[in-house]
Design a protein around this motif. Structure first.
Motif, short mmCIF file in Angstrom:
data_model
loop_
_atom_site.label_atom_id
_atom_site.label_comp_id
_atom_site.label_asym_id
_atom_site.label_seq_id
_atom_site.Cartn_x
_atom_site.Cartn_y
_atom_site.Cartn_z
N SER A 423 0.73 -1.27 0.11
CA SER A 423 -0.08 -0.08 0.08
C SER A 423 1.03 1.27 -0.09
CB SER A 423 -0.91 0.01 1.23
OG SER A 423 -0.17 0.00 2.40
N SER A 424 0.26 2.24 -0.25
CA SER A 424 0.99 3.50 -0.16
C SER A 424 1.85 3.87 1.10
CB SER A 424 0.07 4.73 -0.61
OG SER A 424 0.84 5.89 -0.55
N GLY A 425 3.21 3.83 1.08
CA GLY A 425 4.13 4.17 2.15
C GLY A 425 4.56 3.09 2.76
N GLN A 426 4.07 1.90 2.56
CA GLN A 426 4.33 0.67 3.25
C GLN A 426 5.82 0.01 2.61
OE1 GLN A 426 1.55 -2.57 2.41
NE2 GLN A 426 2.62 -3.90 3.87
N SER A 427 6.57 -0.40 3.79
CA SER A 427 7.82 -1.21 3.25
C SER A 427 7.74 -2.49 4.07
CB SER A 427 8.88 -0.33 4.28
OG SER A 427 9.09 0.89 3.75
N LEU A 428 8.29 -3.35 3.03
CA LEU A 428 8.57 -4.77 3.28
C LEU A 428 10.06 -4.99 3.02
CD1 LEU A 428 5.45 -6.61 2.33
CD2 LEU A 428 6.09 -6.31 4.73
N ARG A 429 10.61 -6.08 3.90
CA ARG A 429 12.01 -6.57 3.64
C ARG A 429 12.24 -7.53 2.61
NH1 ARG A 429 16.15 -3.61 5.53
NH2 ARG A 429 18.04 -4.78 5.98
N ALA A 430 13.11 -7.27 1.61
CA ALA A 430 13.34 -8.13 0.60
C ALA A 430 14.74 -8.90 0.96
CB ALA A 430 13.54 -7.71 -0.75
N ARG A 431 14.82 -10.19 0.94
CA ARG A 431 16.06 -10.86 1.34
C ARG A 431 16.71 -11.59 0.22
NH1 ARG A 431 16.66 -10.58 7.03
NH2 ARG A 431 14.46 -9.90 7.74
N PHE A 432 17.80 -11.62 0.00
CA PHE A 432 18.74 -12.34 -1.15
C PHE A 432 19.81 -13.05 -0.86
CE2 PHE A 432 16.83 -8.26 -2.50
CZ PHE A 432 15.89 -8.68 -3.69
N GLN A 433 20.42 -14.24 -1.61
CA GLN A 433 21.66 -14.79 -1.07
C GLN A 433 21.96 -15.37 -2.56
OE1 GLN A 433 20.13 -17.53 2.10
NE2 GLN A 433 20.98 -19.03 0.85
#
Length: 499
Positions: A423-433
């Motif tokens: 949603s507008s202004g929302q943040s979520l973590r993206a993890r990579f390896q």
């Protein structure tokens, strides 16, 4: 085929206007390159009247052999209906050497098909007449081979407009302006600033016609003379070509601000790869020259001190990390002037990557690079799309020497992008390896960037991009590099320009 008497009658008037030509008629058979009609005993120019007569599904063709001075420039021209020289509608001309090796070809252009070429070393040249592009078509034509009138030479001298003294550091281009001006020869000026052209860059003689001379020299503006005409056999000295001194600016400075908040853009640990370019423009973007770059400091300020940028009209292009490309208003800079253009606004990309956690040092025996970053929707509406990372590795001990691959969901062998619904202004973590093998040699490195794209075609509708970090292998293993070190390596990868 047999030459028909009506060909001569329909073209006799046009040939009457060509008294300098040796005029010949076609004699059959002449449909094989190795057994052409031999006109090699005639001095140039030569004109021959012929006709194509297709009795079946295949096109008829005619071959003629001519001779002339080796390396002499000649025009070979095939004229038909469009030129009022016969009835052949679409003449097609091929040119071969005496051994039937291909030289050039030409279709109908304007009124004729014409090839300009040099006579080979053996002095023989073969012209082939075809019809393009209907095998059933037929008609009469005139084929001519004409030596091109040659000029003698073009010479001159480049001098300083300020002192009148010669410029030995100059470089001169000769441009043929018979149609559009294009460079045919280039020479450095000698110690007295003089130059002389007797041939082009391929050691061919120069045809008489229209030319232009363009000259440059260190610390001077470009100068040019022409177009001017040079007659056959003429040795033309254009005299002194005067070059004005180049006046140089001091510096250009300013600050990059967020167009929404009005605050300086982030350039610290979160966005260390933002930079600006200085362009001098006659018109934007068609006629702009690049004269320098500068990275932003911690206050998002820049100072560009170009090595060489003459006075004039400038603008600054902003290439901020996680910002859309922006340009300043045009501004003038005078000789030795230092100009501060103030704040230049840049609009942030809709999807931002924040809170980066880089991977730890990877031991020399190999290991896993795990990193993460927050994906934030900066728009005023929902974002549905995908996020992935791109890795480019260089100086590998492999046959290719580099590698480029995508990573997505957590897992070393899963490049599938991660799905996001924010949603507008929302943040979520993206993890990579991804795994780094131990046999990777020292001095190799890899750089990582993150990309976000919107559904339904996220790979083509990208809304966010951030250059994340670089790591290089040393004796103790892979180490995440400083911003300064990463800038250098990202320049090598092509993600940043040379500083």
């Amino acid at each position: 085929m047999r030459f028909r008497s009506w060909i001569g009658s329909c073209l006799v008037l046009s040939l009457a206007a060509l008294p300098a030509y040796a005029q010949e008629m076609e004699v059959e058979p002449n449909d094989v390159c190795q057994a052409p009609q031999d006109l090699s005993g005639l001095p140039l120019p030569v004109s021959v009247l012929g006709s194509l007569d297709s009795a079946g599904p295949e096109s008829e063709t005619d071959f003629y052999r001519f001779s002339g001075q080796p390396f002499r420039l000649v025009d070979i021209e095939l004229a038909g209906a469009a030129a009022g020289e016969g009835t052949l509608e679409n003449p097609h001309l091929f040119v071969w050497n005496g051994g039937c090796g291909f030289i050039d070809s030409a279709f109908l252009r304007d009124t004729t098909a014409r090839v300009r070429t040099i006579i080979p070393e053996d002095g023989l040249i073969v012209a082939q007449v075809l019809e393009c592009c209907d095998p059933a078509n037929q008609g009469s034509y005139r084929l001519s081979v004409t030596p091109v009138p040659l000029l003698g030479s073009i010479s001159g001298r480049i001098v300083s407009g300020e002192t009148g003294t010669p410029l030995p550091s100059g470089f001169v281009q000769l441009q043929d302006c018979s149609f559009n001006c294009f460079t045919v020869a280039s020479r450095p000026a000698d110690s007295d600033g003089r130059f002389r052209f007797e041939g082009d860059d391929f050691f061919r003689q120069l045809p008489a016609g229209s030319y232009q001379v363009v000259a440059t020299a260190f610390l001077h503006q470009e100068g040019r003379v022409g177009p001017f005409d040079v007659a056959e056999g003429e040795d033309l000295d254009i005299g002194d070509l005067t070059l004005a001194r180049e006046f140089f600016i001091g510096s250009v400075s300013g600050r990059v601000v967020d167009s929404i908040s009005g605050q300086p853009i982030e350039v610290g640990g979160e966005a260390p790869f933002s930079f600006v370019q200085l362009l001098r423009c006659q018109s934007f973007p068609d006629d702009c020259g690049f004269f320098g770059i500068a990275f932003l400091d911690e206050q998002a300020r820049f100072v560009i001190t170009p090595l060489a940028a003459g006075t004039g009209t400038f603008l600054v292009r902003i290439l901020g990390d996680q910002y859309q490309e922006a340009v300043s208003m045009e501004f003038e800079v005078g000789e030795n002037e230092h100009v501060d253009i103030g704040d230049v606004p840049a609009r942030p990309l809709p999807i931002q990557f924040l809170g980066l956690q880089r991977c730890d040092t990877i031991p020399s025996q190999g290991g896993t690079c795990s990193f993460s970053v927050d994906v934030r929707n900066g728009r005023d509406r929902r974002f549905r799309g995908e996020v992935w990372a791109r890795v480019v590795a260089f100086d590998l001990d492999s046959l290719v020497g580099f590698s480029e691959f995508q990573i997505g969901k957590t897992g070393p062998k899963n490049p599938t992008p991660q799905q996001f619904n924010l949603s507008s202004g929302q943040s979520l973590r993206a993890r990579f390896q991804f795994d780094v093998p131990g046999h990777v040699p020292s001095r190799s490195f890899f750089c990582v960037q993150a990309v976000a794209g919107e559904d339904p075609t996220p790979q083509f509708d990208t809304l966010g991009l951030r250059r994340l970090f670089c790591a290089g292998k040393e004796s103790g293993g892979f180490r995440v590099l400083s911003n300064k070190e990463a800038r250098k390596l990202m320049s090598k990868v092509g993600w940043l320009p040379e500083n």
